[in-house]
Design a protein around this motif. Structure first.
Motif, PDB file in Angstrom:
ATOM      1  N   GLY A  17     -11.743  -6.455   1.808  1.00  0.00           N
ATOM      2  CA  GLY A  17     -12.241  -6.092   3.271  1.00  0.00           C
ATOM      3  C   GLY A  17     -12.842  -4.457   2.474  1.00  0.00           C
ATOM      4  O   GLY A  17     -14.059  -3.398   2.810  1.00  0.00           O
ATOM      5  N   ARG A  44      -5.501 -11.696   3.506  1.00  0.00           N
ATOM      6  CA  ARG A  44      -5.762 -11.965   4.522  1.00  0.00           C
ATOM      7  C   ARG A  44      -5.303 -12.160   5.734  1.00  0.00           C
ATOM      8  O   ARG A  44      -5.820 -11.563   6.731  1.00  0.00           O
ATOM      9  CB  ARG A  44      -7.177 -12.649   4.425  1.00  0.00           C
ATOM     10  N   ALA A  45      -5.336 -13.259   5.502  1.00  0.00           N
ATOM     11  CA  ALA A  45      -3.597 -13.969   6.711  1.00  0.00           C
ATOM     12  C   ALA A  45      -2.356 -12.937   6.728  1.00  0.00           C
ATOM     13  O   ALA A  45      -1.485 -13.068   6.236  1.00  0.00           O
ATOM     14  CB  ALA A  45      -3.469 -15.023   5.930  1.00  0.00           C
ATOM     15  N   ARG A  46      -2.760 -12.212   8.139  1.00  0.00           N
ATOM     16  CA  ARG A  46      -1.148 -11.877   8.170  1.00  0.00           C
ATOM     17  C   ARG A  46      -1.895 -11.145   9.225  1.00  0.00           C
ATOM     18  O   ARG A  46      -2.180 -11.134  10.583  1.00  0.00           O
ATOM     19  CB  ARG A  46      -2.148 -10.173   7.006  1.00  0.00           C
ATOM     20  N   LEU A  76      -3.591  -6.669  12.548  1.00  0.00           N
ATOM     21  CA  LEU A  76      -4.677  -6.816  11.822  1.00  0.00           C
ATOM     22  C   LEU A  76      -5.619  -5.657  12.623  1.00  0.00           C
ATOM     23  O   LEU A  76      -6.953  -5.277  12.133  1.00  0.00           O
ATOM     24  CB  LEU A  76      -5.391  -7.986  13.301  1.00  0.00           C
ATOM     25  N   SER A  77      -4.875  -4.368  12.601  1.00  0.00           N
ATOM     26  CA  SER A  77      -5.629  -2.939  13.071  1.00  0.00           C
ATOM     27  C   SER A  77      -6.222  -2.126  11.749  1.00  0.00           C
ATOM     28  O   SER A  77      -6.507  -1.780  11.540  1.00  0.00           O
ATOM     29  CB  SER A  77      -4.425  -2.051  13.393  1.00  0.00           C
ATOM     30  N   LYS A  78      -5.857  -2.665  10.777  1.00  0.00           N
ATOM     31  CA  LYS A  78      -6.353  -2.434   8.927  1.00  0.00           C
ATOM     32  C   LYS A  78      -7.804  -3.411   7.996  1.00  0.00           C
ATOM     33  O   LYS A  78      -6.667  -4.892   7.907  1.00  0.00           O
ATOM     34  CB  LYS A  78      -5.303  -1.750   7.922  1.00  0.00           C
ATOM     35  N   PRO A  79      -7.871  -3.350   7.797  1.00  0.00           N
ATOM     36  CA  PRO A  79      -8.427  -4.478   7.351  1.00  0.00           C
ATOM     37  C   PRO A  79      -8.028  -5.151   6.099  1.00  0.00           C
ATOM     38  O   PRO A  79      -7.237  -4.083   5.723  1.00  0.00           O
ATOM     39  CB  PRO A  79     -10.058  -4.108   6.541  1.00  0.00           C
ATOM     40  N   ASP A  80      -7.983  -5.761   5.398  1.00  0.00           N
ATOM     41  CA  ASP A  80      -7.556  -6.682   3.903  1.00  0.00           C
ATOM     42  C   ASP A  80      -7.978  -5.643   2.915  1.00  0.00           C
ATOM     43  O   ASP A  80      -8.806  -5.106   3.116  1.00  0.00           O
ATOM     44  CB  ASP A  80      -7.011  -7.756   3.950  1.00  0.00           C
TER      45      ASP A  80
END
Lengths: 370, 299
Positions: A140, A128-130, A133-137
Motif C-alpha cells: 500500500g 497486510r493482516a496486522r 493499522l496506523s501505517k499502510p502495509d
C-alpha cells in the motif's frame, strides 16, 4: 514477601532511570538503560545510531542532491508465488530531480532520522493482516507513494505503465535507458502577463526567459513548492493560482514596497533592452555574459564605466586578441596594447605610431578578421 | 338510550384494552431488539476514498473468491464502466463507481454490503435465514431462504440481489464479507488485493480510531465524517472521503437503526399477545353491546 520487595525495588530503579533519561539525553550512554531499548545494533555510533523507528510524520533531516542518490532502484521487496509482474524499475534520479520543485526529498522520504536512508520496508510491514493499522502495509505504501502524484494528473495511468508483465517475452529495455534518463527539458514560457487589477497599473509583464538567462537562475530558485499536477494534468490547463502574496517571488530582488510602477503598467512591457536602458550595446561581445559578471556590486544594477578596462585587464600577457574577432598576425602580436590603442577606448585604433599616413584602420588590418 | 351500570363498565373495559393496544403500537415506547451477539470484537473495513484509484482489482478478486467467472485481471483497467453508475448485483457483489465533483476532482467509491450492526434484512427475513455474526458479517442460509425478497426491500442500501435470470432455484446474493476466507484466517479478497490499501481490515473500534487519526493528521484531505459510524445504528464498513458521501453516493440516513421503526410496529402488534387479545376483546364487546340493543329493540 521477598518477591514483592524485589519487584518494588525493580520498579523503583526503572522509574529512576526513565526520569534520568529525560533529564539529560546528552549523557544517556552512562546511564543504566538497556541500549537495546532505543538502538537496534550493539554499538551505535553518531554516524549510525541505528535507532528503533517509530511511525512519525514530517521528520526528514537527511538531504542529498539528486546526483548523490541512486540512478534507479529495483523494487522487489514484495514477491508472491505467481507474480503477474516483474519488479518495478524506479527511476530514482529522474524523480528526485523533479521533487526539488515540489517539496523535495521529504515528499517521499517522509521519515528519516540522521544516518542512513530509511527504506520503506523498515517501517511498513509486508504483511497486510496486522495489528498496527496506523501505517499502510508495504504494498500500500509503495503504491500510494506513486499514485498520489501519478493519479492526480492522469487517472488513466495503468499498472503496465510501471509494472512489466512477467508473461511479456521482451527483454527489459527500461533499465538500460535509466541512468541517462532525466526529465525532458521543461519548455519555459517566454513571458507571462499577469492581470493584477491593481490601481498602480493592471498589467505586470514577467519575462521568464530574461530572468533565467540574465540572472543565471535555477528552476528551484523560484519553483520549490509546486505540485506535479501543475504541469502534468489530465485537464487541458490548470489555472495558475494567484499567489497569496503575489510579491513574494519578486521582492527578493525588486523593491515591491515603494516602487510599483517599475512592474505595474497599463500596457504590456517590452523586453529588457540593455542599449535602450543604458546606452551600452551588449550585442557584440557581451550577449552571452551574465549580468552579475559585470554588475558585481550586490543588489543594484547601477551604471558602469563604459571603458573596457574598467572591467577587462588587457595588460595581461595571456590576452588573446582573437576574442575581439581580429586575430593579430605574427608581427603585430609582439606589440604592446598601447602601441595601437593610444586611448583607453579600445575601439579606437591609431596606426601612425609605426606606419605612414596611407595605412589606416580598418582599411588595412594588422591580422585576419573572422 | 338507557344504559345500565353493567353496560357502562363493559364499554370502559373495552376502550381501556384497546387504548393499551394502541400504546403498545407506538414506536417510541418499544425499542428494537439489538442482535444478541453484537460483539465488541466485530471486524470491519475502513474505506478511504481519497486513496482509491479505481483500479477495480477488488471486483476481480471478489468474483474469484465467490466462484463467479472473473476473466483477465487486466481487462478491469477499462474505464468505460465508470460512465454508468453501477449497483452491486448477482454477478458483481462489489463494484467501484467513479464520481466527479464540482471541482472536477475524481473520487472512486467501492460499494458492497455494509454489514450493518442492526441489519434491516435480518429483521425483515420472515424465515430467519439471515443473521449477523459475531465477527460482524451479515450472512444468510441459502437452504432456509424461500426467495420472498423482503430483504431486498428492507435494505437501506439496496444491496441484496436476486438471480432473476434463473428460472430454477434462483438465489439471493450479496457480499458475505468473505466469511469462508476470514474463518480460515485470511483477509477478505478485496482488502487483500487492493494495491493502495484503500481498504483497511480490522476491528471496527480500531478502525474508528484510525479514521479519526487520519482526520487529525490530514485535516485538509478529508471531510471530517465517518460514514457508517452512526448511520442507521452503525455499519461494519466505514467510509471516509474528501466530501460528504451522504446524499450522493449513499442515501441520507437517520442514526436510528433501520429495523427500529419497523420492528417496534411489528413487535408491538403482538407484544405479550396483549394487543391481539385486546382487539378481539374490543370486537367481542361491541358484538355483545349490539346484541343487547337488538334484544331491547325486539321487546
Amino acid at each position: 514477601m521477598k518477591v514483592t520487595i524485589k519487584i518494588l525495588l525493580l520498579l523503583f530503579i526503572c522509574s529512576l532511570s526513565v526520569s534520568a533519561q529525560i533529564q539529560s539525553l546528552a549523557k544517556h550512554a552512562q546511564m543504566n538503560i538497556d541500549c537495546k531499548s532505543c538502538h537496534v545494533c550493539d554499538t551505535p555510533t553518531k554516524a549510525d545510531p541505528c535507532l528503533i523507528l517509530c511511525p512519525r510524520y514530517k521528520l526528514e533531516v537527511v538531504r542529498h542532491s539528486p546526483d548523490e542518490g541512486p540512478d534507479h532502484i529495483i523494487i522487489d521487496k514484495i514477491k508472491v508465488e505467481k507474480d503477474l509482474y516483474k519488479p518495478v524499475q524506479f527511476s530514482h534520479r529522474l524523480h528526485s530531480e523533479m521533487s526539488l520543485m515540489s517539496g523535495g526529498c521529504s515528499s517521499c522520504h517522509h521519515f528519516n532520522p540522521p544516518g542512513n536512508i530509511v527504506e520503506c520496508s523498515e517501517c511498513h510491514e509486508p504483511n497486510r493482516a496486522r495489528t498496527d493499522l496506523s501505517k499502510p502495509d508495504l504494498k500500500g505504501a509503495y503504491h500510494r507513494q506513486c499514485m498520489d502524484c501519478h493519479y492526480s494528473w492522469d487517472a488513466k495511468v495503468e499498472c503496465a505503465d510501471c509494472h512489466e508483465l512477467n508473461s511479456s517475452e521482451t527483454e527489459s529495455v527500461r533499465l538500460e535507458a535509466m541512468p541517462s534518463k532525466s526529465h525532458p527539458k521543461v519548455k519555459e514560457p517566454e513571458k507571462i502577463v499577469y492581470e493584477t487589477g491593481s490601481d498602480e497599473g493592471d498589467l505586470v509583464t514577467f519575462f521568464h526567459n530574461e530572468h533565467i538567462s540574465l540572472f543565471n537562475l535555477e528552476c528551484t530558485d523560484c519553483h520549490s513548492n509546486e505540485s506535479c499536477a501543475q504541469c502534468h494534468s489530465q485537464k487541458e490547463k490548470v489555472e495558475r493560482p494567484i499567489l497569496a502574496d503575489a510579491h513574494e517571488n519578486c521582492s527578493a530582488c525588486h523593491d515591491t514596497e515603494d516602487d510599483c510602477t517599475s512592474c505595474h503598467m497599463e500596457m504590456e512591457r517590452a523586453p529588457f533592452n540593455h542599449f535602450k536602458s543604458s546606452g551600452f550595446s551588449l550585442k557584440k561581445y557581451h550577449s552571452d555574459v551574465s549580468c552579475i559578471s559585470c554588475h558585481t556590486a550586490g543588489g543594484g544594477f547601477t551604471g558602469l564605466n563604459k571603458n573596457c578596462i574598467s572591467c577587462h585587464n588587457f595588460e595581461d600577457e595571456d590576452f588573446d586578441h582573437g576574442v575581439t574577432g581580429l586575430t593579430l598576425d605574427d608581427i603585430h602580436i609582439e606589440n604592446e596594447c598601447a602601441d595601437c590603442h593610444t586611448e583607453t577606448v579600445y575601439s579606437k585604433v591609431s596606426c601612425d605610431t609605426c606606419h605612414d599616413e596611407d595605412i589606416t584602420y580598418p582599411a588595412s588590418l594588422p591580422g585576419t578578421k573572422k | 338510550m338507557s344504559q345500565n351500570r353493567r353496560d357502562f363498565l363493559k364499554t370502559v373495559a373495552a376502550i381501556g384494552t384497546s387504548a393499551g393496544a394502541l400504546s403498545a403500537l407506538s414506536p417510541n415506547k418499544v425499542k428494537a431488539k439489538s442482535p444478541e451477539n453484537l460483539s465488541e470484537e466485530r471486524m470491519g473495513v475502513l474505506v478511504d476514498a481519497t486513496v482509491c484509484i479505481g483500479c477495480r482489482k477488488c471486483e476481480w478478486a471478489c468474483r474469484g473468491a465467490h466462484d463467479i467467472e472473473n476473466g483477465n485481471i487486466q481487462d478491469y483497467a477499462d474505464e468505460k464502466v465508470f460512465e454508468t453508475n453501477r449497483r452491486p448485483d448477482y454477478d458483481n457483489l462489489t463494484i467501484v463507481n467513479r464520481y466527479e465533483s464540482s471541482d472536477e476532482k475524481l473520487s472512486n467509491v467501492k460499494l458492497q454490503c455494509m454489514h450493518c450492526d442492526h441489519p434491516a434484512c435480518v429483521s425483515a427475513c420472515i424465515v430467519g435465514a439471515i443473521s449477523k455474526k459475531k465477527n460482524g458479517s451479515v450472512v444468510w442460509d441459502t437452504d432456509m431462504c424461500i426467495g420472498c425478497r423482503y430483504c431486498m426491500v428492507a435494505c437501506p442500501f439496496q444491496i441484496p440481489a436476486f438471480e432473476y435470470h434463473k428460472a430454477l432455484d434462483p438465489k439471493i446474493v450479496k457480499c458475505d464479507f468473505c466469511d469462508e476466507r476470514t474463518m480460515e484466517g485470511k483477509l477478505p479478497a478485496c482488502t487483500a488485493i487492493c494495491p493502495v490499501e484503500a481498504l483497511t481490515y480490522g476491528k471496527r473500534e480500531d478502525l474508528l480510531i484510525e479514521a479519526k487519526r487520519r482526520f487529525k493528521n490530514n485535516p485538509d484531505r478529508y471531510y471530517q465524517h465517518i460514514f457508517g459510524e452512526h448511520e442507521i445504528g452503525g455499519t461494519s464498513w466505514l467510509y471516509i472521503a474528501d466530501k460528504d458521501l451522504a446524499g450522493t453516493v449513499f442515501p441520507k440516513l437517520d442514526n436510528r437503526t433501520a429495523p427500529g421503526v419497523s420492528e417496534s410496529i411489528q413487535h408491538g402488534l403482538f407484544a405479550y399477545f396483549v394487543p391481539p387479545v385486546a382487539v378481539y376483546a374490543l370486537l367481542g364487546g361491541i358484538m355483545w353491546l349490539t346484541k343487547d340493543k337488538k334484544k331491547t329493540e325486539g321487546k
